[in-house]
Design a protein around this motif. Structure first.
Motif, PDB file in Angstrom:
ATOM      1  N   ILE A  11      13.282 -17.799 -48.033  1.00  0.00           N
ATOM      2  CA  ILE A  11      14.472 -17.404 -48.803  1.00  0.00           C
ATOM      3  C   ILE A  11      14.484 -18.099 -50.163  1.00  0.00           C
ATOM      4  CG2 ILE A  11      16.994 -17.557 -48.873  1.00  0.00           C
ATOM      5  CD1 ILE A  11      16.934 -17.110 -45.788  1.00  0.00           C
ATOM      6  N   ALA A  12      14.161 -19.394 -50.189  1.00  0.00           N
ATOM      7  CA  ALA A  12      14.181 -20.145 -51.449  1.00  0.00           C
ATOM      8  C   ALA A  12      13.182 -19.584 -52.446  1.00  0.00           C
ATOM      9  CB  ALA A  12      13.889 -21.620 -51.186  1.00  0.00           C
ATOM     10  N   VAL A  13      11.985 -19.256 -51.990  1.00  0.00           N
ATOM     11  CA  VAL A  13      10.973 -18.678 -52.884  1.00  0.00           C
ATOM     12  C   VAL A  13      11.456 -17.336 -53.420  1.00  0.00           C
ATOM     13  CG1 VAL A  13       8.680 -17.589 -52.855  1.00  0.00           C
ATOM     14  CG2 VAL A  13       8.961 -19.910 -52.001  1.00  0.00           C
ATOM     15  N   TRP A  14      12.115 -16.582 -52.585  1.00  0.00           N
ATOM     16  CA  TRP A  14      12.594 -15.258 -53.003  1.00  0.00           C
ATOM     17  C   TRP A  14      13.770 -15.377 -53.973  1.00  0.00           C
ATOM     18  CZ3 TRP A  14      10.363 -10.736 -52.620  1.00  0.00           C
ATOM     19  CH2 TRP A  14      11.098  -9.623 -52.971  1.00  0.00           C
ATOM     20  N   GLU A  21       5.380 -15.429 -59.291  1.00  0.00           N
ATOM     21  CA  GLU A  21       4.292 -16.196 -59.905  1.00  0.00           C
ATOM     22  C   GLU A  21       3.238 -16.658 -58.897  1.00  0.00           C
ATOM     23  OE1 GLU A  21       5.180 -18.845 -63.197  1.00  0.00           O
ATOM     24  OE2 GLU A  21       7.295 -18.631 -62.641  1.00  0.00           O
ATOM     25  N   TRP A  22       3.204 -16.067 -57.720  1.00  0.00           N
ATOM     26  CA  TRP A  22       2.300 -16.539 -56.679  1.00  0.00           C
ATOM     27  C   TRP A  22       0.839 -16.469 -57.101  1.00  0.00           C
ATOM     28  CZ3 TRP A  22      -1.531 -13.798 -54.245  1.00  0.00           C
ATOM     29  CH2 TRP A  22      -1.510 -12.420 -54.420  1.00  0.00           C
ATOM     30  N   LYS A  24      -0.489 -16.977 -59.977  1.00  0.00           N
ATOM     31  CA  LYS A  24      -0.795 -18.085 -60.877  1.00  0.00           C
ATOM     32  C   LYS A  24      -1.100 -19.364 -60.096  1.00  0.00           C
ATOM     33  CE  LYS A  24       1.377 -20.538 -64.757  1.00  0.00           C
ATOM     34  NZ  LYS A  24       2.593 -20.616 -65.584  1.00  0.00           N
ATOM     35  N   TYR A  25      -0.427 -19.559 -58.970  1.00  0.00           N
ATOM     36  CA  TYR A  25      -0.539 -20.791 -58.202  1.00  0.00           C
ATOM     37  C   TYR A  25      -1.281 -20.606 -56.878  1.00  0.00           C
ATOM     38  CZ  TYR A  25       2.987 -22.063 -61.591  1.00  0.00           C
ATOM     39  OH  TYR A  25       3.655 -22.285 -62.762  1.00  0.00           O
ATOM     40  N   TYR A  26      -1.877 -19.471 -56.695  1.00  0.00           N
ATOM     41  CA  TYR A  26      -2.494 -19.125 -55.408  1.00  0.00           C
ATOM     42  C   TYR A  26      -3.558 -20.128 -54.960  1.00  0.00           C
ATOM     43  CZ  TYR A  26      -4.670 -16.358 -51.742  1.00  0.00           C
ATOM     44  OH  TYR A  26      -5.173 -15.925 -50.545  1.00  0.00           O
ATOM     45  N   THR A  27      -4.430 -20.568 -55.865  1.00  0.00           N
ATOM     46  CA  THR A  27      -5.486 -21.485 -55.439  1.00  0.00           C
ATOM     47  C   THR A  27      -4.910 -22.834 -54.987  1.00  0.00           C
ATOM     48  OG1 THR A  27      -5.897 -22.211 -57.713  1.00  0.00           O
ATOM     49  CG2 THR A  27      -7.279 -20.429 -56.859  1.00  0.00           C
ATOM     50  N   THR A  28      -3.837 -23.280 -55.607  1.00  0.00           N
ATOM     51  CA  THR A  28      -3.216 -24.536 -55.175  1.00  0.00           C
ATOM     52  C   THR A  28      -2.461 -24.333 -53.864  1.00  0.00           C
ATOM     53  OG1 THR A  28      -3.090 -25.273 -57.461  1.00  0.00           O
ATOM     54  CG2 THR A  28      -1.724 -26.445 -55.885  1.00  0.00           C
ATOM     55  N   THR A  75       6.036 -24.529 -50.649  1.00  0.00           N
ATOM     56  CA  THR A  75       6.411 -25.780 -51.313  1.00  0.00           C
ATOM     57  C   THR A  75       5.611 -25.942 -52.593  1.00  0.00           C
ATOM     58  OG1 THR A  75       7.028 -26.913 -49.264  1.00  0.00           O
ATOM     59  CG2 THR A  75       6.412 -28.301 -51.123  1.00  0.00           C
ATOM     60  N   ALA A  76       4.298 -25.741 -52.498  1.00  0.00           N
ATOM     61  CA  ALA A  76       3.436 -25.849 -53.689  1.00  0.00           C
ATOM     62  C   ALA A  76       3.885 -24.862 -54.756  1.00  0.00           C
ATOM     63  CB  ALA A  76       1.974 -25.606 -53.315  1.00  0.00           C
ATOM     64  N   LEU A  77       4.197 -23.647 -54.340  1.00  0.00           N
ATOM     65  CA  LEU A  77       4.660 -22.619 -55.278  1.00  0.00           C
ATOM     66  C   LEU A  77       5.951 -23.042 -55.977  1.00  0.00           C
ATOM     67  CD1 LEU A  77       4.479 -19.765 -56.507  1.00  0.00           C
ATOM     68  CD2 LEU A  77       5.594 -18.916 -54.419  1.00  0.00           C
TER      69      LEU A  77
END
Length: 174
Positions: A11-14, A21-22, A24-28, A75-77
């Motif tokens: 929910i927080a990510v949404w 922006e997933w 952009k940060y996918y590898t991390t 969390t990383a995202l």
């Protein structure tokens, strides 16, 4: 509590719009998931901490998959997508303190509830220290992924050594 954390992460990510922006940060996001998978693989028979399911059908395997593929990557995202890039050193420090504090507070609640168990000398204090390394490494991985992977190996070996984690079986046990 674990199911709530998983749902709250989604929910927080949404709501925060971080899901846009997933890529952009996918590898991390993968880096943190692979880190958790590595811990679970290397420490399967000598775990330092273990999450205890709240509900019987939400067994340990499903619980670890929820953290590995949802909670930790999200969390990383969230951590990276709101990183205060050019807003001054104090804002950066507050950002780190917020996330480290959040992780420690959540783990404290899990510990009090008996939803996380410690063994072989691990404790909430060690988790807090680990969080103080993890969040800077998430940022470092985003900026310099190859360097971070290279530096992560000796750090992982140090943790294995420090907590005497057996990573091999003697010949007679194979």
């Amino acid at each position: 509590m674990h199911i709530i954390l998983t749902i709250v992460s989604i929910i927080a990510v949404w709501i925060r719009g971080d899901h846009r922006e997933w890529k952009k940060y996918y590898t991390t996001m993968q880096y943190i998931a692979i880190g958790n998978l590595t811990y679970n693989f290397l420490c399967a028979s000598h775990w330092l901490w273990r999450l205890s399911p709240d509900i019987k059908w939400f067994n340990h395997t499903i619980l670890e998959m929820a953290y590995t593929f949802i909670v930790f990557p999200f969390t990383a995202l969230m951590f990276l997508s709101h990183y205060p890039e050019n807003e001054g050193r104090w804002r950066v420090i507050r950002h780190y303190l917020f996330w480290i504090g959040l992780y420690v507070a959540i783990e404290f609640v899990l510990m009090v509830q008996g939803s996380i168990l410690y063994k072989y000398g691990w404790s909430l204090g060690w988790s807090a220290l680990f969080d103080c390394l993890m969040f800077p490494f998430l940022r470092l991985h985003f900026k310099k992924p190859l360097f971070t992977l290279i530096v992560s190996v000796p750090i992982a070996i140090f943790w294995l050594w420090l907590f005497e984690i057996p990573v091999y079986l003697p010949i007679e046990q194979r």
